[in-house]
Design an enzyme around this catalytic site. Sequence first.
Site, PDB file in Angstrom:
ATOM      1  N   ASP A  53     -19.859  18.263  17.555  1.00 59.32           N
ATOM      2  CA  ASP A  53     -18.954  17.438  18.359  1.00 59.32           C
ATOM      3  C   ASP A  53     -18.533  18.177  19.615  1.00 59.32           C
ATOM      4  O   ASP A  53     -18.655  19.394  19.707  1.00 59.32           O
ATOM      5  CB  ASP A  53     -17.684  17.155  17.540  1.00 59.32           C
ATOM      6  CG  ASP A  53     -17.914  16.039  16.556  1.00 59.32           C
ATOM      7  OD1 ASP A  53     -18.992  15.442  16.589  1.00 59.32           O
ATOM      8  OD2 ASP A  53     -17.003  15.789  15.757  1.00 59.32           O
ATOM      9  N   LYS A  75     -18.824  12.299  21.434  1.00 55.78           N
ATOM     10  CA  LYS A  75     -18.694  10.995  22.079  1.00 55.78           C
ATOM     11  C   LYS A  75     -17.500  10.949  23.031  1.00 55.78           C
ATOM     12  O   LYS A  75     -17.131   9.901  23.525  1.00 55.78           O
ATOM     13  CB  LYS A  75     -18.538   9.910  21.019  1.00 55.78           C
ATOM     14  CG  LYS A  75     -19.797   9.756  20.168  1.00 55.78           C
ATOM     15  CD  LYS A  75     -19.712   8.631  19.204  1.00 55.78           C
ATOM     16  CE  LYS A  75     -19.179   8.999  17.845  1.00 55.78           C
ATOM     17  NZ  LYS A  75     -19.659  10.149  17.175  1.00 55.78           N
ATOM     18  N   ASP A 108     -11.069  19.833  10.451  1.00 53.88           N
ATOM     19  CA  ASP A 108     -11.653  19.559   9.133  1.00 53.88           C
ATOM     20  C   ASP A 108     -12.451  18.265   9.231  1.00 53.88           C
ATOM     21  O   ASP A 108     -11.975  17.289   9.826  1.00 53.88           O
ATOM     22  CB  ASP A 108     -10.539  19.408   8.084  1.00 53.88           C
ATOM     23  CG  ASP A 108     -11.135  19.248   6.703  1.00 53.88           C
ATOM     24  OD1 ASP A 108     -11.159  20.235   5.954  1.00 53.88           O
ATOM     25  OD2 ASP A 108     -11.603  18.130   6.378  1.00 53.88           O
ATOM     26  N   MET A 194      -4.804  12.600  18.441  1.00 49.87           N
ATOM     27  CA  MET A 194      -5.271  11.683  19.496  1.00 49.87           C
ATOM     28  C   MET A 194      -4.105  10.889  20.080  1.00 49.87           C
ATOM     29  O   MET A 194      -4.116   9.641  20.053  1.00 49.87           O
ATOM     30  CB  MET A 194      -6.338  10.728  18.938  1.00 49.87           C
ATOM     31  CG  MET A 194      -7.568  11.451  18.440  1.00 49.87           C
ATOM     32  SD  MET A 194      -8.656  10.413  17.464  1.00 49.87           S
ATOM     33  CE  MET A 194      -7.951  10.545  15.833  1.00 49.87           C
TER      34      MET A 194
HETATM   35  C1  LIG Z   1     -11.357  12.902  16.269  1.00 49.94           C
HETATM   36  S1  LIG Z   1      -9.925  13.838  15.927  1.00 49.94           S
HETATM   37  C2  LIG Z   1     -10.612  15.089  14.919  1.00 49.94           C
HETATM   38  C3  LIG Z   1      -9.583  15.868  14.165  1.00 49.94           C
HETATM   39  C4  LIG Z   1     -10.196  17.044  13.427  1.00 49.94           C
HETATM   40  N1  LIG Z   1     -11.097  16.593  12.406  1.00 49.94           N
HETATM   41  C5  LIG Z   1      -9.135  17.958  12.815  1.00 49.94           C
HETATM   42  O1  LIG Z   1      -9.085  18.103  11.599  1.00 49.94           O
HETATM   43  O2  LIG Z   1      -8.356  18.538  13.598  1.00 49.94           O
HETATM   44  C6  LIG Z   1      -9.700  14.645  17.466  1.00 49.94           C
HETATM   45  C7  LIG Z   1      -8.255  15.016  17.698  1.00 49.94           C
HETATM   46  O3  LIG Z   1      -7.917  16.197  16.975  1.00 49.94           O
HETATM   47  C8  LIG Z   1      -6.915  16.897  17.679  1.00 49.94           C
HETATM   48  N2  LIG Z   1      -7.395  18.253  17.967  1.00 49.94           N
HETATM   49  C9  LIG Z   1      -8.567  18.793  17.590  1.00 49.94           C
HETATM   50  N3  LIG Z   1      -8.629  20.086  17.957  1.00 49.94           N
HETATM   51  C10 LIG Z   1      -7.459  20.367  18.574  1.00 49.94           C
HETATM   52  C11 LIG Z   1      -6.908  21.521  19.149  1.00 49.94           C
HETATM   53  N4  LIG Z   1      -7.563  22.689  19.173  1.00 49.94           N
HETATM   54  N5  LIG Z   1      -5.658  21.451  19.683  1.00 49.94           N
HETATM   55  C12 LIG Z   1      -4.964  20.293  19.649  1.00 49.94           C
HETATM   56  N6  LIG Z   1      -5.437  19.166  19.116  1.00 49.94           N
HETATM   57  C13 LIG Z   1      -6.664  19.200  18.574  1.00 49.94           C
HETATM   58  C14 LIG Z   1      -6.643  16.108  18.952  1.00 49.94           C
HETATM   59  O4  LIG Z   1      -5.583  15.223  18.691  1.00 49.94           O
HETATM   60  C15 LIG Z   1      -7.936  15.360  19.126  1.00 49.94           C
HETATM   61  O5  LIG Z   1      -7.764  14.217  19.928  1.00 49.94           O
END
Ligand SMILES: C[S@@+](CC[C@H](N)C(=O)[O-])C[C@H]1O[C@@H](n2cnc3c(N)ncnc32)[C@H](O)[C@@H]1O
Length: 276
Positions: A53, A75, A108, A194
């Site tokens: 991703d 995406k 995760d 998000m």
């Molecule tokens: C599609 S979701 C995936 C979440 C991911 N599976 C997780 O467990 O963190 C994507 C969102 O995760 C959050 N995110 C992921 N990595 C981040 C980071 N390093 N700092 C802040 N937010 C993060 C944001 O809100 C982002 O828009």
Amino acid sequence: LPRNPNPVALPQPPIPDSCFPRVYLVGAGPGDPELLTLKALDVLGRADVVLHDDLVTPQVLAKVSPKASVFRVGKRCGPKRASQEEIHALMVAYARGGLRVVRLQGGDPVIFGRAGEEVRALREAGVDFEIVPGVTSPLGAAARAGIALTERGVASSVIFLTGHPRVHDPSGLAGSDLAWPSSIRPDTTVVIYMPGDDYALLAGGLSARGLDPETPCLIVSSASTACEQVHLSTVRELPRAPQLPSPKLLIVGQVVAPDRLRQREESAWAYLSTAV
Ligand SMILES: C[S@@+](CC[C@H](N)C(=O)[O-])C[C@H]1O[C@@H](n2cnc3c(N)ncnc32)[C@H](O)[C@@H]1O
């Protein structure tokens, strides 16, 4: 202690490769490669193909075997690289070709990821798989902030929400297009993945569900990386908070009250102290 306490143990015969799952759905954690699990590190080091991703950082990708073919299939923003169906087809095709495939996702894989759909596609194709968990981003953010999301006596539960609107919500609440429960207790820590840019919508949604306007909100961008930025606000002030760069998330609740946050010297956290 001696490293081999049982010197008479015979070496085990190698397990045939066919016994291993062919696709690993791996959590890359929030960005810092030191937050990868040992299992994720091992799988990345032995991968033939990696489909990752946009949120996976270059520092994590540096842990992938140099022999692996690495494809970005994210995406987010900009040109769409691969549809979800194309990702399924790639995983299945490479696995059927006898390759060890890693589907690498930020945080995760089972939290606001596409693991559910991917598992279904692999099952339908008869391809074996294994899920390797990762540190979900708010846990990385909380660790950096030095807070406990369920601090005893402060928060008795934590809920993970998304700022993405849902298709239909009959609740009639402010921010009713948010896929949120109809009420939120004050002793709850709310994590919003998000969050998007419409902070007024989020603030309205939080207030409509019973949160006090003075409830603290911590916005964290790029948690656990060198680019991490934070801004502390309240539900009332949230609409006027700065738009930090993506990826970002919100932690809302008394656990992010200013006196609980770890004060640090780094520039991103100096920003925090001016915002408090
Ligand atoms: C599609 S979701 C995936 C979440 C991911 N599976 C997780 O467990 O963190 C994507 C969102 O995760 C959050 N995110 C992921 N990595 C981040 C980071 N390093 N700092 C802040 N937010 C993060 C944001 O809100 C982002 O828009």
